[in-house]
Design an enzyme around this catalytic site. Sequence first.
Site, short mmCIF file in Angstrom:
data_model
loop_
_atom_site.label_atom_id
_atom_site.label_comp_id
_atom_site.label_asym_id
_atom_site.label_seq_id
_atom_site.Cartn_x
_atom_site.Cartn_y
_atom_site.Cartn_z
N LYS A 94 8.22 95.50 49.22
CA LYS A 94 9.36 94.62 49.49
C LYS A 94 10.20 94.42 48.23
CE LYS A 94 7.21 91.81 53.14
NZ LYS A 94 6.85 90.44 53.57
N GLU A 111 2.40 94.01 49.21
CA GLU A 111 1.36 93.17 49.80
C GLU A 111 0.75 93.87 51.00
OE1 GLU A 111 3.68 89.55 50.36
OE2 GLU A 111 4.33 90.19 52.35
N LYS A 146 16.36 86.69 63.95
CA LYS A 146 15.67 85.87 64.94
C LYS A 146 16.55 85.70 66.17
CE LYS A 146 13.63 83.33 61.10
NZ LYS A 146 13.90 82.20 60.19
N GLU A 148 8.32 79.77 54.74
CA GLU A 148 7.96 80.75 55.78
C GLU A 148 6.53 81.25 55.56
OE1 GLU A 148 12.31 82.83 56.57
OE2 GLU A 148 10.73 84.02 55.67
N ARG A 154 18.01 76.46 52.00
CA ARG A 154 19.25 76.07 52.69
C ARG A 154 18.88 75.39 54.01
NH1 ARG A 154 18.02 81.46 53.90
NH2 ARG A 154 17.56 81.68 56.12
N VAL A 207 19.67 78.25 60.43
CA VAL A 207 20.32 78.38 61.73
C VAL A 207 19.57 77.55 62.77
CG1 VAL A 207 20.94 79.99 63.58
CG2 VAL A 207 21.17 80.71 61.19
N ARG A 241 19.61 82.04 70.48
CA ARG A 241 20.83 82.39 69.73
C ARG A 241 21.70 83.28 70.61
NH1 ARG A 241 19.48 83.75 63.43
NH2 ARG A 241 17.90 82.13 63.09
C1 MV4 Z 1 5.67 91.44 56.73
C2 MV4 Z 1 5.09 91.96 57.90
C3 MV4 Z 1 3.75 92.26 57.87
N1 MV4 Z 1 3.04 92.08 56.74
N2 MV4 Z 1 4.92 91.28 55.62
C4 MV4 Z 1 9.58 90.39 56.39
C5 MV4 Z 1 10.97 90.01 56.71
C6 MV4 Z 1 10.92 89.74 58.15
N3 MV4 Z 1 12.20 89.77 58.77
C7 MV4 Z 1 10.01 90.81 58.63
N4 MV4 Z 1 9.04 90.90 57.63
C8 MV4 Z 1 7.76 91.30 57.77
N5 MV4 Z 1 6.97 91.12 56.68
C9 MV4 Z 1 3.64 91.61 55.65
N6 MV4 Z 1 2.90 91.45 54.54
C10 MV4 Z 1 5.90 92.17 59.01
C11 MV4 Z 1 7.24 91.86 58.95
C12 MV4 Z 1 8.01 92.27 60.10
C13 MV4 Z 1 8.51 93.58 60.20
C14 MV4 Z 1 8.32 94.53 59.21
C15 MV4 Z 1 8.82 95.81 59.33
C16 MV4 Z 1 9.53 96.18 60.48
C17 MV4 Z 1 9.73 95.27 61.49
C18 MV4 Z 1 9.24 93.95 61.36
C19 MV4 Z 1 9.47 93.03 62.37
C20 MV4 Z 1 8.98 91.77 62.25
C21 MV4 Z 1 8.25 91.38 61.11
#
Ligand code: MV4
Length: 489
Positions: free
Chosen positions: A192, A234, A271, A309, A326, A329, A372
Amino acid sequence: MAALKRMPPRSEPAATNRFVSRIPEGDTERSFDPPFRKILIANRGEIALRVILACKELGIQTVAVYSEADRDALHVRFADQDICIGPAPSAKSYLNIPQVIAAAEVTGAEAIHPGYGFLSENPHFVDVCQACGIVFIGPNSEIIRMMGNKAQAKATMKAAGVPLLPGSDGVVDTVEDALAWGEKIGYPVIVKASAGGGGRGMRIVNGPDEMSDMYNTARTEARAAFTDDTVYMEKYLLEPRHIEVQILGDLFGNIITLGERECSIQRRHQKLIEESPSPALGPELRQRIWAMGLRAARAVGYFNAGTIEFLLDARGEFFFMEMNTRVQVEHPVTEMVSGVDIVKEQIRIAAGQKLEYTQEDIALRGHAIECRINAEDPFRCTPSPGRITALNFPGGPGIRMDTAMHQDAVIPPYYDSLVAKLIAHGRDRTEALARMRRALDTLVVEGIKTSAPLHRLIMDHPDFISGNFSTHWLEVYLAALEKERAEVH
Ligand code: MV4
């Protein structure tokens, strides 16, 4: 004013009609200090209007700023003063710091509410406000800067004893280090961007053979999007739920929580549906996640409105992901269950007033859910800007709609596609869902396509009704819908 004539006493015996009134007495003339005389709202759309409504209640004058695409917008119409700050593209208007500051200075606004998006999490903007003697309605720039760097935020939370996913301690500078962390953490892992959040600059890595490509594309994407190309790693959770904790803190060190929101129904990191309370938490887990939200906020001396979060795994373990500094939404779902006006509290806090509530005052009631409504083709996921030719706003018990839509409004293509938030409250989740279905059935938006039909389908889906879903549920459901359509045509 003429006194109302009293009704003669009823003759029936009242003995069978005992009840307890919960209405407080002596509360008709509560006075308060207006926190500011005048506030500038550095935003547009429904959130700009939402802030104006809070100011009206508080007796505060408002200044709207707008781009050339927003001349006829409702936030302009309902503000006491308005100033055009530039052409349609946000980089030249809503993100244009000198123009926003100049608008505040010429109108004599004492404070700026940034809403969400745009300048709301820009620490430099907060510093400029301070240098100009304008109050920024939010936390200070140090907190925003630290939470904006996700690797640094995690290090801070680790030191405070907030649970984190197994991961790299800080940034990962080379592919060799990334491979070493991959072995240590165990695959799959996720790379990330430190400056990221909300999905950009993110790559899932299933094994060491994929590492070099994924690590490098994550960095390249991060460099393009944020100029900062540092990344951290992670453990990748397969089917997590996204749960966040709402926090309010004042300048006297008082910090309270208004409970959690469930935000797992998302698509492309946007979302679509949020609710409170989360159907995934029992009382014990709920208490622990709130306590960790409070601990995270206290660790950084947080003030104003903020959100922590967490990811929740299938085993009921939760982990800090990031903190948003902040108003979000989805804040209305929390307002509906808590009765707290979060935007009003933000303004009061920024003016140096104490929180109106202690933790003991907060009693969460019932269930709230938000859909939304975006100006887009719900099944193709493509934008649908244009002129609104007909409108009906749903109403009735338990319904709230936050929107800046109006008859003949033109939804410009330049900004976020969110045009309305439909919120339903009920005694329990079943009643909230029934009210949401009925509201969606009586919502009319013509001239543009909206995501409302997709919401209506989700409200009837057995997985959604049972509360059994993760962050990947919507992608899977949309793929199934797509397949169905392909077979029919
Ligand atoms: C993650 C995860 C699983 N493991 N982090 C971060 C931003 C948020 N919008 C989605 N994120 C995620 N972080 C860890 N350690 C799963 C998501 C995740 C996601 C990741 C890749 C592709 C699609 C996703 C959809 C929902 C959540």
